[in-house]
Write a protein that holds these residues in place. Structure first.
Motif, PDB file in Angstrom:
ATOM      1  N   LEU A 167      -3.320  -3.681 -11.161  1.00 19.14           N
ATOM      2  CA  LEU A 167      -2.350  -2.593 -10.627  1.00 19.14           C
ATOM      3  C   LEU A 167      -1.682  -1.892 -11.649  1.00 19.14           C
ATOM      4  N   VAL A 168      -1.775  -0.502 -11.656  1.00 19.64           N
ATOM      5  CA  VAL A 168      -1.045   0.359 -12.496  1.00 19.64           C
ATOM      6  C   VAL A 168       0.020   1.375 -11.778  1.00 19.64           C
ATOM      7  N   ASN A 169       1.186   1.581 -12.370  1.00 23.02           N
ATOM      8  CA  ASN A 169       2.083   2.252 -11.622  1.00 23.02           C
ATOM      9  C   ASN A 169       1.938   3.599 -12.133  1.00 23.02           C
ATOM     10  N   VAL A 170       1.961   4.635 -11.151  1.00 26.83           N
ATOM     11  CA  VAL A 170       1.636   6.133 -11.360  1.00 26.83           C
ATOM     12  C   VAL A 170       2.867   6.734 -10.763  1.00 26.83           C
ATOM     13  N   ASN A 171       3.826   6.923 -11.629  1.00 27.04           N
ATOM     14  CA  ASN A 171       5.356   7.669 -10.977  1.00 27.04           C
ATOM     15  C   ASN A 171       5.629   6.897  -9.925  1.00 27.04           C
ATOM     16  N   GLY A 172       5.936   5.731  -9.744  1.00 25.94           N
ATOM     17  CA  GLY A 172       6.312   4.822  -8.902  1.00 25.94           C
ATOM     18  C   GLY A 172       5.329   4.458  -7.803  1.00 25.94           C
ATOM     19  N   VAL A 173       4.210   4.983  -7.773  1.00 23.34           N
ATOM     20  CA  VAL A 173       3.004   4.492  -6.692  1.00 23.34           C
ATOM     21  C   VAL A 173       2.164   3.561  -7.301  1.00 23.34           C
ATOM     22  N   GLN A 174       1.772   2.536  -6.873  1.00 19.75           N
ATOM     23  CA  GLN A 174       0.866   1.495  -7.562  1.00 19.75           C
ATOM     24  C   GLN A 174      -0.649   1.813  -6.998  1.00 19.75           C
ATOM     25  N   VAL A 175      -1.372   2.229  -8.026  1.00 20.08           N
ATOM     26  CA  VAL A 175      -2.789   2.314  -7.889  1.00 20.08           C
ATOM     27  C   VAL A 175      -3.487   1.039  -8.518  1.00 20.08           C
ATOM     28  N   THR A 176      -4.764   0.669  -7.668  1.00 22.31           N
ATOM     29  CA  THR A 176      -5.293  -0.353  -8.124  1.00 22.31           C
ATOM     30  C   THR A 176      -6.905   0.000  -8.611  1.00 22.31           C
ATOM     31  N   ILE A 177      -7.198  -0.746  -9.869  1.00 20.46           N
ATOM     32  CA  ILE A 177      -8.470  -0.536 -10.249  1.00 20.46           C
ATOM     33  C   ILE A 177      -9.133  -1.851 -10.347  1.00 20.46           C
ATOM     34  N   ALA A 178     -10.531  -1.977  -9.758  1.00 22.80           N
ATOM     35  CA  ALA A 178     -11.239  -3.355  -9.600  1.00 22.80           C
ATOM     36  C   ALA A 178     -12.442  -3.012  -9.725  1.00 22.80           C
ATOM     37  N   GLY A 179     -13.086  -4.139 -10.112  1.00 24.43           N
ATOM     38  CA  GLY A 179     -14.575  -4.224 -10.538  1.00 24.43           C
ATOM     39  C   GLY A 179     -15.276  -5.377 -10.519  1.00 24.43           C
ATOM     40  N   ALA A 180     -16.816  -5.386 -10.121  1.00 26.76           N
ATOM     41  CA  ALA A 180     -17.447  -6.433  -9.733  1.00 26.76           C
ATOM     42  C   ALA A 180     -18.860  -6.092 -10.744  1.00 26.76           C
ATOM     43  N   ALA A 181     -19.381  -6.980 -11.052  1.00 31.96           N
ATOM     44  CA  ALA A 181     -20.661  -6.817 -12.180  1.00 31.96           C
ATOM     45  C   ALA A 181     -21.598  -8.200 -11.940  1.00 31.96           C
ATOM     46  N   LYS A 182     -22.847  -7.858 -12.236  1.00 33.49           N
ATOM     47  CA  LYS A 182     -23.896  -8.888 -12.590  1.00 33.49           C
ATOM     48  C   LYS A 182     -24.425  -8.549 -13.749  1.00 33.49           C
ATOM     49  N   GLY A 183     -24.907  -9.759 -14.310  1.00 37.00           N
ATOM     50  CA  GLY A 183     -25.749  -9.666 -15.458  1.00 37.00           C
ATOM     51  C   GLY A 183     -25.792 -11.196 -16.210  1.00 37.00           C
ATOM     52  N   SER A 184     -26.677 -11.505 -16.856  1.00 38.38           N
ATOM     53  CA  SER A 184     -26.917 -12.928 -17.197  1.00 38.38           C
ATOM     54  C   SER A 184     -28.019 -12.891 -18.329  1.00 38.38           C
ATOM     55  N   GLY A 185     -29.130 -12.181 -17.925  1.00 40.49           N
ATOM     56  CA  GLY A 185     -30.213 -12.348 -18.859  1.00 40.49           C
ATOM     57  C   GLY A 185     -30.798 -10.870 -19.229  1.00 40.49           C
ATOM     58  N   MET A 186     -31.559 -10.658 -20.271  1.00 45.69           N
ATOM     59  CA  MET A 186     -31.881  -9.296 -20.563  1.00 45.69           C
ATOM     60  C   MET A 186     -30.718  -8.354 -20.852  1.00 45.69           C
ATOM     61  N   ILE A 187     -29.737  -8.896 -21.519  1.00 43.90           N
ATOM     62  CA  ILE A 187     -28.440  -8.186 -21.988  1.00 43.90           C
ATOM     63  C   ILE A 187     -28.509  -7.854 -23.522  1.00 43.90           C
ATOM     64  N   HIS A 188     -28.685  -6.501 -23.651  1.00 43.18           N
ATOM     65  CA  HIS A 188     -28.292  -5.937 -24.904  1.00 43.18           C
ATOM     66  C   HIS A 188     -28.177  -4.412 -24.831  1.00 43.18           C
ATOM     67  N   PRO A 189     -26.729  -4.116 -24.571  1.00 41.07           N
ATOM     68  CA  PRO A 189     -26.744  -2.686 -24.249  1.00 41.07           C
ATOM     69  C   PRO A 189     -27.010  -1.924 -25.602  1.00 41.07           C
TER      70      PRO A 189
END
Length: 422
Positions: free
Chosen positions: A183-205
């Motif tokens: 949660l982040v406060n923006v001038n008294g209002v709570q906004v939400t940032i959320a995420g989901a991800a997948k990754g396990s192999g073949m990983i090399h950005p």
């Protein structure tokens, strides 16, 4: 949430705790989002293999993609969608089949996925993004995909169950789902940032066999969102490696629908610093979770490089060390072989002073001014039995610093990948 994960998330957030609040949430926690997932028949098991995230209203959106020259068909479709208005209202994702290196038919099938889901939602096709992950070089079973697309809308939910079903739908060899929320406060209002991800192999950005989706109910100016995404990706997802292989399908997508507050955030806004910190936290937790869940992995490796000539130099050196097969093998075997670390520093292709380097294995000094330091082998062995191993490398050359994450290299990595298609 496990105590181990909670401790890691607290560590990630420690430098910015006053700017956001960590909560137990998912991609449907921000206002105005629904999600779901189900099994449509792409996977041989009964695990979910198609899922979706849907915003109640069109959302400002941005994405970054793999740098692999062979890019999967869904990436081109998503690029086209975003090119129309920099907005999305939904993303449809399948696992079990990458729809990569599948020629014109694969491209047509990616467009069919987009069109079919747009029709189900009664929205313009350009408001739908498409993503796929799984086996390369096999055509999608479109009868299964279209049956799944038709069944998804009635299962969409703003509750945690919908997000859970989506998270399960995007997994391949992953052992666990990856989520983060603040949660982040923006001038008294709570906004939400959320995420989901997948990754396990073949990983090399840049980037990896990795799909990640970030939702927020904040309103964000399109250019600012795009720049934030690129900057944060370089600091987080582009600083992880599992096996040195860069995938054909990587995508990181963010949607900002503005349903929590109408005030548009931008780089000059007084709340931007807090929003940026919360966004980075979500991405860093997801990136670390991918590294920790590397195929066959038993330990998370963190490499901190300090005192480099520049940030860019520090980044390259950190990734060289964390990507070294010999370093990864030594960590798996609990062998305090710091010689493999200094070797990886030396071949990173960056300027170093060969007589000035310090190396710490956790709290243990093993090299000082490039001179070996006597240390207690039993103490080092005990440290290397932990499930998170930190190497700190001080170059004494400048102010550049960076952190990279990876995992150990185990017998199970070979076992899993030797039979990936079977």
């Amino acid at each position: 949430m496990s105590t181990k994960v909670e401790a890691e998330q607290a560590s990630v957030a420690s430098s910015a705790q006053d700017l956001f609040t960590i909560i137990d949430g998912s991609v449907t926690t921000p206002k105005g989002y629904q999600a779901s997932g189900l099994h449509c028949g792409l996977k041989k098991t009964e695990r979910n293999d198609i899922g979706a995230i849907v915003s109640d209203v069109p959302a400002t959106a941005a994405a970054v993609y793999t740098t692999n020259a062979f890019q999967a068909a869904p990436l081109g479709v998503t690029r086209e969608s975003l090119s129309v208005s920099k907005q999305l209202q939904a993303v449809i994702v399948n696992s079990g089949n990458a729809n990569a290196c599948t020629g014109k038919l694969g491209e047509q099938n990616a467009y069919r996925m987009r069109e079919a889901f747009a029709q189900q939602l009664d929205v313009d096709a350009h408001l739908v993004a498409v993503a796929s992950t799984g086996v390369i070089g096999e055509q999608l079973k479109m009868d299964c995909v279209e049956a799944g697309v038709a069944a998804l809308p009635e299962k969409l939910s703003a509750e945690r169950e919908g997000a859970e079903q989506f998270s399960q739908a995007i997994l391949t060899t992953d052992l666990v789902k990856k989520e983060a929320c603040v949660l982040v406060n923006v001038n008294g209002v709570q906004v939400t940032i959320a995420g989901a991800a997948k990754g396990s192999g073949m990983i090399h950005p840049n980037m990896a066999t990795m799909l990640a989706f970030v939702t927020t109910d904040a309103a964000v100016e399109p250019t600012a969102l795009e720049q934030l995404l690129k900057k944060t990706t370089n600091q987080t997802f582009n600083m992880i490696t599992v096996d040195g292989d860069t995938s054909t399908n990587d995508m990181l997508l963010v949607m900002a629908n503005g349903t929590a507050q109408p005030e548009v955030l931008h780089e000059g806004h007084e709340a931007w610093h807090a929003f940026e910190a919360g966004f980075r936290y979500v991405c860093e937790v997801l990136a670390q979770a991918i590294a920790r869940d590397g195929e066959g992995a038993t330990k998370l490796i963190e490499v901190q490089v300090q005192g480099a000539s520049s940030h860019e130099s520090a980044s390259k050196i950190a990734k060289s060390v964390v990507g070294s097969s010999l370093v990864k093998s030594a960590v798996f075997g609990a062998d305090a072989n710091w010689g493999r670390v200094i070797a990886a520093v030396g071949y990173a292709g960056e300027a170093v002073e060969p007589d000035k380097v310090d190396i710490h294995l956790g709290p243990i000094v093993v090299l000082e001014q490039s001179t070996p330091v006597a240390f207690d082998e039993e103490e080092a062995l005990e440290y290397l039995r932990n499930d998170k191993i930190v190497f700190t490398i001080q170059l004494h050359m400048g102010e550049g610093e960076a952190v990279a994450w990876g995992c150990d290299l185990t017998y199970d990595y070979v076992r899993i990948n030797a039979a990936y298609r079977t």
